[in-house]
Scaffold this motif. Structure first.
Motif, PDB file in Angstrom:
ATOM      1  N   GLU A   1       0.844  -1.195   0.000  1.00  0.00           N
ATOM      2  CA  GLU A   1       0.000   0.000   0.000  1.00  0.00           C
ATOM      3  C   GLU A   1       0.875   1.239   0.000  1.00  0.00           C
ATOM      4  O   GLU A   1       1.751   1.398   0.845  1.00  0.00           O
ATOM      5  CB  GLU A   1      -0.914   0.006   1.222  1.00  0.00           C
ATOM      6  N   GLU A   2       0.624   2.110  -0.935  1.00  0.00           N
ATOM      7  CA  GLU A   2       1.386   3.352  -1.034  1.00  0.00           C
ATOM      8  C   GLU A   2       0.945   4.327   0.040  1.00  0.00           C
ATOM      9  O   GLU A   2      -0.261   4.436   0.326  1.00  0.00           O
ATOM     10  CB  GLU A   2       1.166   3.962  -2.413  1.00  0.00           C
ATOM     11  N   PRO A   3       1.862   5.029   0.697  1.00  0.00           N
ATOM     12  CA  PRO A   3       1.476   6.032   1.700  1.00  0.00           C
ATOM     13  C   PRO A   3       0.581   7.092   1.079  1.00  0.00           C
ATOM     14  O   PRO A   3       0.896   7.661   0.033  1.00  0.00           O
ATOM     15  CB  PRO A   3       2.806   6.628   2.150  1.00  0.00           C
ATOM     16  N   SER A   4      -0.537   7.334   1.713  1.00  0.00           N
ATOM     17  CA  SER A   4      -1.481   8.307   1.183  1.00  0.00           C
ATOM     18  C   SER A   4      -1.121   9.699   1.664  1.00  0.00           C
ATOM     19  O   SER A   4      -0.827   9.910   2.841  1.00  0.00           O
ATOM     20  CB  SER A   4      -2.906   7.954   1.624  1.00  0.00           C
ATOM     21  N   GLY A   5      -1.159  10.652   0.741  1.00  0.00           N
ATOM     22  CA  GLY A   5      -0.853  12.028   1.108  1.00  0.00           C
ATOM     23  C   GLY A   5       0.574  12.411   0.778  1.00  0.00           C
ATOM     24  O   GLY A   5       1.493  11.605   0.936  1.00  0.00           O
ATOM     25  N   ALA A   6       0.741  13.645   0.339  1.00  0.00           N
ATOM     26  CA  ALA A   6       2.080  14.114  -0.036  1.00  0.00           C
ATOM     27  C   ALA A   6       2.985  14.255   1.172  1.00  0.00           C
ATOM     28  O   ALA A   6       4.191  14.026   1.091  1.00  0.00           O
ATOM     29  CB  ALA A   6       1.971  15.450  -0.773  1.00  0.00           C
ATOM     30  N   ASN A   7       2.399  14.614   2.332  1.00  0.00           N
ATOM     31  CA  ASN A   7       3.228  14.798   3.526  1.00  0.00           C
ATOM     32  C   ASN A   7       3.838  13.484   3.997  1.00  0.00           C
ATOM     33  O   ASN A   7       4.993  13.432   4.404  1.00  0.00           O
ATOM     34  CB  ASN A   7       2.387  15.415   4.645  1.00  0.00           C
ATOM     35  N   LYS A   8       3.054  12.397   3.937  1.00  0.00           N
ATOM     36  CA  LYS A   8       3.574  11.108   4.376  1.00  0.00           C
ATOM     37  C   LYS A   8       4.636  10.584   3.428  1.00  0.00           C
ATOM     38  O   LYS A   8       5.560   9.890   3.840  1.00  0.00           O
ATOM     39  CB  LYS A   8       2.430  10.104   4.497  1.00  0.00           C
ATOM     40  N   THR A   9       4.498  10.910   2.142  1.00  0.00           N
ATOM     41  CA  THR A   9       5.529  10.501   1.191  1.00  0.00           C
ATOM     42  C   THR A   9       6.790  11.325   1.373  1.00  0.00           C
ATOM     43  O   THR A   9       7.907  10.809   1.302  1.00  0.00           O
ATOM     44  CB  THR A   9       5.015  10.660  -0.248  1.00  0.00           C
ATOM     45  N   LYS A  10       6.618  12.606   1.637  1.00  0.00           N
ATOM     46  CA  LYS A  10       7.763  13.488   1.844  1.00  0.00           C
ATOM     47  C   LYS A  10       8.543  13.116   3.108  1.00  0.00           C
ATOM     48  O   LYS A  10       9.767  13.286   3.161  1.00  0.00           O
ATOM     49  CB  LYS A  10       7.275  14.932   1.940  1.00  0.00           C
ATOM     50  N   CYS A  11       7.850  12.558   4.108  1.00  0.00           N
ATOM     51  CA  CYS A  11       8.523  12.244   5.367  1.00  0.00           C
ATOM     52  C   CYS A  11       9.550  11.130   5.178  1.00  0.00           C
ATOM     53  O   CYS A  11      10.482  11.019   5.968  1.00  0.00           O
ATOM     54  CB  CYS A  11       7.511  11.873   6.434  1.00  0.00           C
ATOM     55  N   LEU A  12       9.386  10.309   4.132  1.00  0.00           N
ATOM     56  CA  LEU A  12      10.376   9.268   3.860  1.00  0.00           C
ATOM     57  C   LEU A  12      11.717   9.886   3.490  1.00  0.00           C
ATOM     58  O   LEU A  12      12.779   9.450   3.937  1.00  0.00           O
ATOM     59  CB  LEU A  12       9.883   8.349   2.743  1.00  0.00           C
ATOM     60  N   VAL A  13      11.674  10.921   2.628  1.00  0.00           N
ATOM     61  CA  VAL A  13      12.901  11.619   2.244  1.00  0.00           C
ATOM     62  C   VAL A  13      13.487  12.352   3.441  1.00  0.00           C
ATOM     63  O   VAL A  13      14.709  12.323   3.673  1.00  0.00           O
ATOM     64  CB  VAL A  13      12.618  12.590   1.086  1.00  0.00           C
ATOM     65  N   ASP A  14      12.622  13.001   4.221  1.00  0.00           N
ATOM     66  CA  ASP A  14      13.104  13.747   5.390  1.00  0.00           C
ATOM     67  C   ASP A  14      13.750  12.816   6.410  1.00  0.00           C
ATOM     68  O   ASP A  14      14.755  13.166   7.045  1.00  0.00           O
ATOM     69  CB  ASP A  14      11.946  14.502   6.042  1.00  0.00           C
ATOM     70  N   PHE A  15      13.173  11.619   6.559  1.00  0.00           N
ATOM     71  CA  PHE A  15      13.713  10.680   7.540  1.00  0.00           C
ATOM     72  C   PHE A  15      15.122  10.235   7.140  1.00  0.00           C
ATOM     73  O   PHE A  15      16.008  10.147   7.995  1.00  0.00           O
ATOM     74  CB  PHE A  15      12.797   9.466   7.657  1.00  0.00           C
ATOM     75  N   HIS A  16      15.342   9.962   5.859  1.00  0.00           N
ATOM     76  CA  HIS A  16      16.681   9.571   5.422  1.00  0.00           C
ATOM     77  C   HIS A  16      17.676  10.712   5.605  1.00  0.00           C
ATOM     78  O   HIS A  16      18.837  10.485   5.953  1.00  0.00           O
ATOM     79  CB  HIS A  16      16.653   9.132   3.953  1.00  0.00           C
ATOM     80  N   ASN A  17      17.227  11.939   5.379  1.00  0.00           N
ATOM     81  CA  ASN A  17      18.110  13.091   5.613  1.00  0.00           C
ATOM     82  C   ASN A  17      18.482  13.204   7.083  1.00  0.00           C
ATOM     83  O   ASN A  17      19.617  13.577   7.427  1.00  0.00           O
ATOM     84  CB  ASN A  17      17.435  14.376   5.142  1.00  0.00           C
ATOM     85  N   ARG A  18      17.533  12.876   7.966  1.00  0.00           N
ATOM     86  CA  ARG A  18      17.842  12.918   9.397  1.00  0.00           C
ATOM     87  C   ARG A  18      18.847  11.838   9.766  1.00  0.00           C
ATOM     88  O   ARG A  18      19.689  12.025  10.657  1.00  0.00           O
ATOM     89  CB  ARG A  18      16.558  12.771  10.219  1.00  0.00           C
ATOM     90  N   MET A  19      18.778  10.696   9.086  1.00  0.00           N
ATOM     91  CA  MET A  19      19.778   9.653   9.331  1.00  0.00           C
ATOM     92  C   MET A  19      21.174  10.138   8.907  1.00  0.00           C
ATOM     93  O   MET A  19      22.172   9.864   9.583  1.00  0.00           O
ATOM     94  CB  MET A  19      19.418   8.386   8.547  1.00  0.00           C
ATOM     95  N   LYS A  20      21.241  10.848   7.811  1.00  0.00           N
ATOM     96  CA  LYS A  20      22.522  11.386   7.367  1.00  0.00           C
ATOM     97  C   LYS A  20      23.051  12.422   8.351  1.00  0.00           C
ATOM     98  O   LYS A  20      24.267  12.514   8.580  1.00  0.00           O
ATOM     99  CB  LYS A  20      22.369  12.001   5.974  1.00  0.00           C
ATOM    100  N   GLU A  21      22.150  13.197   8.951  1.00  0.00           N
ATOM    101  CA  GLU A  21      22.582  14.169   9.951  1.00  0.00           C
ATOM    102  C   GLU A  21      23.136  13.467  11.197  1.00  0.00           C
ATOM    103  O   GLU A  21      24.100  13.937  11.803  1.00  0.00           O
ATOM    104  CB  GLU A  21      21.400  15.065  10.340  1.00  0.00           C
ATOM    105  N   LEU A  22      22.533  12.339  11.559  1.00  0.00           N
ATOM    106  CA  LEU A  22      23.045  11.584  12.700  1.00  0.00           C
ATOM    107  C   LEU A  22      24.457  11.087  12.443  1.00  0.00           C
ATOM    108  O   LEU A  22      25.335  11.167  13.312  1.00  0.00           O
ATOM    109  CB  LEU A  22      22.126  10.398  12.989  1.00  0.00           C
ATOM    110  N   ILE A  23      24.690  10.553  11.251  1.00  0.00           N
ATOM    111  CA  ILE A  23      26.023  10.060  10.912  1.00  0.00           C
ATOM    112  C   ILE A  23      27.014  11.217  10.857  1.00  0.00           C
ATOM    113  O   ILE A  23      28.183  11.071  11.228  1.00  0.00           O
ATOM    114  CB  ILE A  23      25.990   9.296   9.573  1.00  0.00           C
ATOM    115  N   LYS A  24      26.563  12.380  10.429  1.00  0.00           N
ATOM    116  CA  LYS A  24      27.431  13.554  10.442  1.00  0.00           C
ATOM    117  C   LYS A  24      27.820  13.919  11.871  1.00  0.00           C
ATOM    118  O   LYS A  24      28.986  14.250  12.162  1.00  0.00           O
ATOM    119  CB  LYS A  24      26.723  14.728   9.768  1.00  0.00           C
ATOM    120  N   ASP A  25      26.842  13.862  12.796  1.00  0.00           N
ATOM    121  CA  ASP A  25      27.145  14.109  14.212  1.00  0.00           C
ATOM    122  C   ASP A  25      28.130  13.078  14.740  1.00  0.00           C
ATOM    123  O   ASP A  25      29.045  13.401  15.512  1.00  0.00           O
ATOM    124  CB  ASP A  25      25.861  14.057  15.040  1.00  0.00           C
TER     125      ASP A  25
END
Length: 406
Positions: free
Chosen positions: A240-264
């Protein structure tokens, strides 16, 4: 709102029971963080300057006394290698404590991340139970490694105490490791001897807690990020595809937050990893040298002590390198999951998300120790090759000095 709340938003869709929260993990690691000056006792997870200053004072005094001992025994290669072994170990711990103080904001964020629960991740996941099991598996793996490292280091200290005969009231006692003191520490001055031993035990305790706190930050953060990357890949693989643009966008944001953790992690513990690689090579080499000498001289206690030392320093380097390799593998798995998901049957918004994430994951997450040494298994293999080269060099010097005397 604390640092972790800013990093992970609360998810309104997913709720999780308290039974999945690993309180034992928090209690176990809090002991190391408090004694390393990273957290204050209680719920106030802030930097404790007084504890850190006390640690640095004790370690600096030990460092100076060992340095002076090295000057006094400069012509004894057996004694020098043992002195340099503790010299390198204490120097590494001092640098580790300084880095934990200097990067205290990054450390405060990392210290809480590895206990993060699923309900604080803003991810549209349907299979909640599988995601919880993934995080719990990573936390259990982290606890096992930390307990194994703790037991290994304590076993080294026990072997050192046995070798020194410090547990005997009378006998042929010696210090736990060569150190200069401004008073006599021989058998005739038994109270001064035990005063010196107590100080050396205090130094050992400082080494234990500071080094294990750094290992906990490193391995715990990487384990948590690896589990989160696994969950992120599951989000893209769901039918099932995530419904809504915000829920789809949060996937990209979550990966960016993982990259920030590795940067820290790179900013706070990356330099510590560089020190671990260099100091582990020297320490394994010196311990191996004493193992060879103990075999020739048939000193069983000395052989036991330094053989365990070889195992412990190898284990610590292996933990750092294998966890870095695990992060690389999980990043590559995420890239493959994005490619093999059924993106061609999804909406344009989801396809655009796939494109951004594919572009963002073309290079795996790598902890590179300040752009010099990457944390992977190849670094571990190269380090072992360097150790054998250094050990052969020491044995050649020892052989030439022996022939010159005879």
């Amino acid at each position: 709102m604390n640092i972790t709340d800013k990093l992970f938003r609360s998810n309104k869709v997913i709720k999780i029971n308290k039974e999945f929260e690993d309180e034992h993990l928090v209690k176990f690691m809090t002991k190391f963080f408090v004694f390393a000056g990273i957290w204050k006792s209680g719920n106030d997870h802030q930097h404790n300057s007084m504890v850190a200053i006390f640690n640095l004072t004790v370690l600096t005094v030990a460092f100076l006394s060992i340095s002076y001992m090295f000057i006094l025994k400069y012509n004894d290669i057996d004694m020098n290698t043992e002195i340099l072994l503790h010299f390198v170990e204490i120097f590494h711990t001092i640098c580790t404590q300084i880095m934990l103080i200097w990067k205290r904001q990054n450390v405060a964020r990392l210290a809480e991340v590895f206990t993060i629960s699923l309900d604080r991740m803003d991810l549209p996941v349907n299979d909640r139970q599988s995601c919880v099991l993934i995080l719990r598996k990573e936390q259990d793996s982290f606890l096992r490694v930390m307990k194994m490292a703790f037991a290994a280091i304590v076993s080294v200290y026990i072997s050192v105490i046995i070798d020194s005969n410090a547990f005997l009231v009378f006998g042929n006692q010696k210090l736990l490791y060569p150190t200069w003191f401004p008073f006599d520490t021989d058998v005739n001055h038994i109270w001064f001897y035990y005063l010196a031993v107590v100080f050396q035990l205090l130094v050992y305790i400082e080494l234990l807690f500071v080094d294990l706190a750094a290992v906990g930050l490193w391995y715990g953060t990487i384990n948590s990020v690896s589990g989160m990357l696994h969950i992120l890949g599951m989000c893209f693989q769901e039918e099932e595809e995530p419904s809504g643009a915000n829920k789809t966008k949060c996937l990209v944001d979550f990966h960016n937050r993982m990259k920030e953790l590795i940067k820290d992690l790179n900013l706070s513990v990356g330099i510590i990893f560089l020190e671990v690689v260099l100091t582990s090579q020297i320490a394994i080499c010196f311990c191996g040298f004493h193992v060879v000498q103990a075999i020739y001289t048939r000193e069983s206690t000395r052989l036991f002590k330094f053989f365990i030392g070889v195992g412990v320093f190898t284990l610590m380097l292996f933990v750092y390198c294998t966890s870095g390799q695990k992060l690389i593998n999980k990043s590559e798995d995420l890239h493959n999951n994005l490619y093999f998901c059924q993106w061609y049957e999804r909406s344009k918004t989801f396809k655009r998300t796939i494109y951004f994430c594919q572009t963002n994951t073309m290079r795996p997450l790598v902890i590179d120790g300040t752009l010099m040494i990457p944390a992977n298994l190849q670094t571990f293999v190269h380090s072992m090759e360097a150790v054998f080269s250094y050990l052969n060099f020491l044995l050649v010097i020892k052989d030439k000095s022996y022939r010159a005397v005879n």
